[in-house]
Every structure is written in structure tokens, then in C-alpha cells.
Write an enzyme that holds these catalytic residues in place. Structure first.
Site, PDB file in Angstrom:
ATOM      1  N   ARG A 132       0.812  -1.237   0.000  1.00  0.00           N
ATOM      2  CA  ARG A 132       0.000   0.000   0.000  1.00  0.00           C
ATOM      3  C   ARG A 132       0.840   1.280   0.000  1.00  0.00           C
ATOM      4  O   ARG A 132       0.343   2.345   0.298  1.00  0.00           O
ATOM      5  CB  ARG A 132      -0.984   0.033   1.179  1.00  0.00           C
ATOM      6  N   LYS A 154       2.849  11.375 -11.767  1.00  0.00           N
ATOM      7  CA  LYS A 154       2.013  10.469 -12.569  1.00  0.00           C
ATOM      8  C   LYS A 154       2.772   9.157 -12.708  1.00  0.00           C
ATOM      9  O   LYS A 154       3.909   9.141 -13.190  1.00  0.00           O
ATOM     10  CB  LYS A 154       1.744  11.059 -13.952  1.00  0.00           C
ATOM     11  N   GLU A 196       9.468  17.708 -25.453  1.00  0.00           N
ATOM     12  CA  GLU A 196       8.758  18.023 -24.202  1.00  0.00           C
ATOM     13  C   GLU A 196       9.252  19.355 -23.616  1.00  0.00           C
ATOM     14  O   GLU A 196       8.504  20.057 -22.947  1.00  0.00           O
ATOM     15  CB  GLU A 196       8.920  16.890 -23.177  1.00  0.00           C
ATOM     16  N   LYS A 238       6.627  23.051 -14.874  1.00  0.00           N
ATOM     17  CA  LYS A 238       5.861  21.860 -14.479  1.00  0.00           C
ATOM     18  C   LYS A 238       5.533  21.911 -12.995  1.00  0.00           C
ATOM     19  O   LYS A 238       4.407  21.597 -12.582  1.00  0.00           O
ATOM     20  CB  LYS A 238       6.627  20.583 -14.838  1.00  0.00           C
ATOM     21  N   GLU A 248      -4.887  16.937 -11.822  1.00  0.00           N
ATOM     22  CA  GLU A 248      -5.359  17.209 -13.180  1.00  0.00           C
ATOM     23  C   GLU A 248      -6.873  17.386 -13.275  1.00  0.00           C
ATOM     24  O   GLU A 248      -7.559  16.723 -14.053  1.00  0.00           O
ATOM     25  CB  GLU A 248      -4.888  16.107 -14.144  1.00  0.00           C
ATOM     26  N   ARG A 252      -3.527  21.398 -15.148  1.00  0.00           N
ATOM     27  CA  ARG A 252      -2.511  20.388 -15.465  1.00  0.00           C
ATOM     28  C   ARG A 252      -2.738  19.750 -16.832  1.00  0.00           C
ATOM     29  O   ARG A 252      -1.789  19.291 -17.476  1.00  0.00           O
ATOM     30  CB  ARG A 252      -2.461  19.310 -14.368  1.00  0.00           C
ATOM     31  N   ASN A 256      -0.588  18.321 -21.401  1.00  0.00           N
ATOM     32  CA  ASN A 256      -0.830  17.292 -22.416  1.00  0.00           C
ATOM     33  C   ASN A 256      -0.928  17.863 -23.826  1.00  0.00           C
ATOM     34  O   ASN A 256      -1.413  17.179 -24.740  1.00  0.00           O
ATOM     35  CB  ASN A 256      -2.110  16.517 -22.090  1.00  0.00           C
ATOM     36  N   HIS A 259      -0.434  15.665 -26.788  1.00  0.00           N
ATOM     37  CA  HIS A 259      -0.473  14.274 -26.339  1.00  0.00           C
ATOM     38  C   HIS A 259      -1.696  13.501 -26.836  1.00  0.00           C
ATOM     39  O   HIS A 259      -1.621  12.284 -26.984  1.00  0.00           O
ATOM     40  CB  HIS A 259      -0.397  14.203 -24.806  1.00  0.00           C
ATOM     41  N   HIS A 263      -0.618  10.345 -28.471  1.00  0.00           N
ATOM     42  CA  HIS A 263      -0.946   9.008 -27.969  1.00  0.00           C
ATOM     43  C   HIS A 263      -1.644   8.176 -29.047  1.00  0.00           C
ATOM     44  O   HIS A 263      -1.437   6.968 -29.150  1.00  0.00           O
ATOM     45  CB  HIS A 263      -1.848   9.100 -26.726  1.00  0.00           C
ATOM     46  N   HIS A 277       7.859   8.247 -27.624  1.00  0.00           N
ATOM     47  CA  HIS A 277       6.816   9.118 -27.085  1.00  0.00           C
ATOM     48  C   HIS A 277       7.054  10.581 -27.479  1.00  0.00           C
ATOM     49  O   HIS A 277       6.149  11.269 -27.960  1.00  0.00           O
ATOM     50  CB  HIS A 277       6.759   8.964 -25.557  1.00  0.00           C
TER      51      HIS A 277
END
Ligand code: GLY
Length: 382
Positions: A132, A154, A196, A238, A248, A252, A256, A259, A263, A277
């Protein structure tokens, strides 16, 4: 040890990610691997750590990190995985968790992610779910990981339905971004990371974009001052956005930019390494600008300026990806899997101009289809 006692060298740049009890520092500098023991030690409850890495990073930089940790009296246990995106899978996760069980680690033990975005995302998610949650530290070894994936918490593995669809927000305790490790990156990977960096200028900082227009070549040739500036500005932006919107719910999402298109291109390419990526993001950012201009939301001049910048630095553009763009319906169905979407509607990050992006909810599907169809028709055919 408290923060003000952390032994930062004067040569290192410090960026703080301000998240209350979950705050942490990003240290940007050179020779951080050999200083790693002293930098990491204030965060440890025991004198051992698990270092999750891949065979490539281990061969190139493992010995330096090992001696940096050992000279501060820390025993590193290396968990070495094969390289590649397919490590971000249930199998990859299981292998890391089993190794931690074998070491009889508990929630007081520290896990270090030592690698690029794949290792960072996988390790962060493993740390989040191991008993956990145990603490973790990021030591990113690619430009992309230093300016983006290692910062902000993330963590994820991939699903056959898309990238990063199984994951959690889980902040590291510390990020060490060492310029020196970037020297062993191939040109392709460096350029993918640069995309990026460019993203931060495009989404909210015209001045930084202008600086990159002047100094992008120095960043890509790893000039230490240019690189430190680029990584620091990227991490500051960032850190500011993550501090404002950790989970997000709003701002935030701007991170992206490029993206949603990116993606979709990655899913179309498969995750076998044919398209990195950052390469997908590079093409995706131009597509986001073009689609913004097609809707009359962004001046065509800014699209052309971005295109000129991408061409000047040989960064990937849609015309390099003809085979991935030929089926607009498939791209849109990939975009439908995006985590930002709500109620079956597409959410896109678009641009008003260079230095100002925004979230478009309920993006018009017919316009998107028309744009992608037009793009596919105008691209050279392989
Ligand atoms: N890579 C985008 C984010 O961290 O939010």
C-alpha cells in the site's frame, strides 16, 4: 534531516514542487550520481535502497550510482529489467514487486527509479502499490524523463486499450536530474526529450519559446549552461502547474499539449519502439496547432513558426508519419480512449497562439475528422 540541511552543491539548481506535506525538491546539476548518497540519505530510514533500472542504464551508469550510494554507507539492491515500453505491463509490475518481496522490503524502505520514463512510471506505480505504498525517488536518465515524466507524480502501466491507463498519482520524495547522464543518449532520444522542453514554451511561455528559437541547437548539443537552463525552466513550469492542480482537474491538462494526437499515433504505431513518445508529441503538437488554426482559433503564422522550429532542429512532424496518419477514423477511435475525455466527448489541448494553450471540451468531431482527412490527403505517400 530537514530541507535546509540538505547538502546541495552551489553548482546545482534547485526547483521545489510545492505540495504541502507531499512537497519535494528537483535538483538539477552535474555529477549528481556520485553525490547521490549524500543527497538521498536525508530521505532514508534505513541504510539500504532498491534501485529499479534497465540493462542499458545499468551498463552505462550503474557503477557510478552504486559507488555514489555506497560511499555514503547506503547499500543498493539493483533490480534490473529489460529495456522497453512493454515493461509498463502487469508482467513488468509483477517482476518488480516480486523482487521487492524477495528483498523483504517494507514500507520504511526506499525505492529508486533509475532510468527513463518507462522505469520511472513503472517504479512509481510499484512503489504506490507495494504494501500500500513505500517512498520512492526519481533519478531520470533521459531528457524527457528529466523535464516531464519524473516530476509531478504520474505513475502508470499501459493497457491494451492505451497508454498509461492503469496508474496512480504518487509523488516522489526527491528528483535528481544529472546533466552528465544525458551524454550517452542517442540523437533520436535527445530530440524526443527536446519536444517536451519545447512544449513548455508552446503551452504558456512565449519568452521561453523565443529562447529555444535562439538556443535550441545548444540544448541539443548538450551545452551545459543551455541544458541546465532548459531543464530548470521546464521543471519550474511543471512544478508550478502541478502545485496548482496536482490531480489534473484543470490547468494540469495543459501539460498534455500534443499528447491526444501523440498518444493516438503511438497506439497506431504499436509500442515496439518504432515511434518514441517524444516523437509522437513533437508531431502531435504541430497537429494541435494546425487543428487550432483550422478552427480559426490560432493564427496560421504561429503554426508556420512552430513548423519552422521543428524543421530547423529535425524534429518529427506529421509528414514523417504518413503511414500512421492515413486512417482518420482509427486515429479518432484511439483519441476516444484519452483520460481527459468526459461523457463520450473529446477533450483536446489546443493553442490560441505560441505561449498560450487551452482546454477545448467537446471538441467538434466533424471538424477533427475533416482536419485529419485533409492532413492524410496532403501528406506524401510512402
Ligand atoms: N506529462 C503530463 C503531466 O505530468 O501532467
Amino acid at each position: 534531516m530537514t530541507d535546509h540541511m540538505t547538502p546541495y552543491s552551489e553548482d546545482n539548481t534547485l526547483v521545489r514542487v510545492d505540495l504541502g506535506a507531499r512537497s519535494y525538491d528537483i535538483i538539477i546539476g552535474t555529477e549528481l550520481l556520485s553525490q547521490a548518497g549524500d543527497l538521498v540519505k536525508p530521505h532514508l530510514k534505513k541504510d539500504r535502497v532498491a534501485v529499479i533500472t534497465d540493462t542499458n542504464v545499468m551498463a552505462l551508469h550503474g557503477a557510478q550510482l552504486k559507488s555514489g550510494l555506497e560511499k555514503a554507507g547506503i547499500t543498493p539492491h539493483f533490480i534490473i529489467r529489460p529495456p522497453g515500453e512493454n515493461q509498463k505491463s502487469f508482467e513488468g509490475l509483477q517482476a518488480v514487486l516480486d523482487a521487492l518481496f524477495e528483498l523483504a522490503f517494507d514500507r520504511q524502505d526506499m525505492v529508486i527509479a533509475f532510468g527513463g520514463g518507462v522505469i520511472g512510471d513503472l517504479t512509481g506505480f510499484a512503489a504506490r502499490v507495494f504494501k500500500r505504498g513505500c517512498p520512492f525517488i526519481q533519478i531520470p536518465t533521459t531528457l524527457l524523463a528529466q523535464v516531464d515524466s519524473s516530476v509531478g507524480g504520474k505513475t502508470a502501466i499501459n493497457s491494451s486499450y492505451g497508454k498509461n491507463l492503469i496508474g496512480a498519482f504518487y509523488q516522489p520524495q526527491l528528483v535528481l536530474a544529472d546533466n552528465n547522464v544525458l551524454k550517452t543518449l542517442g540523437e533520436r532520444e535527445l530530440k524526443a526529450g527536446y519536444a517536451e522542453v519545447l512544449k513548455y514554451g508552446l503551452l504558456g511561455d512565449l519568452e521561453f519559446f523565443n529562447w529555444l528559437d535562439e538556443n535550441g541547437a545548444d540544448v541539443l548539443s548538450l551545452n551545459p549552461q543551455a541544458l541546465t537552463h532548459a531543464v530548470s525552466v521546464s521543471c519550474q513550469t511543471k512544478a508550478r502547474i502541478v502545485a496548482e492542480d496536482e490531480l489534473e482537474r484543470g490547468a494540469r491538462a495543459l501539460l498534455n499539449l500534443g499528447h491526444s494526437f501523440g498518444h493516438a499515433l503511438e497506439l497506431e504505431a504499436g509500442y515496439g519502439g518504432d515511434l518514441l513518445h517524444g516523437e509522437a508529441v513533437s508531431a502531435g503538437m504541430l497537429m494541435a496547432f494546425e487543428f487550432s488554426a483550422a478552427q480559426g482559433l490560432c493564427p496560421q503564422g504561429d503554426v508556420s513558426r512552430l513548423e519552422t522550429h521543428l524543421s530547423a532542429h529535425n524534429l518529427i512532424q506529421p509528414h514523417d508519419l504518413t503511414n500512421l496518419i492515413k486512417a482518420p477514423d482509427r486515429l479518432i477511435s484511439h483519441m476516444d480512449q484519452d483520460k481527459k475525455n468526459e461523457g463520450g466527448d473529446l477533450t483536446l489541448i489546443l493553442a490560441r497562439k505560441i505561449g498560450e494553450s487551452f482546454v477545448q471540451k467537446q471538441a467538434p468531431r466533424a471538424d477533427l475528422h475533416a482536419y485529419l482527412t485533409h492532413l492524410a490527403k496532403t501528406l506524401p505517400h510512402a
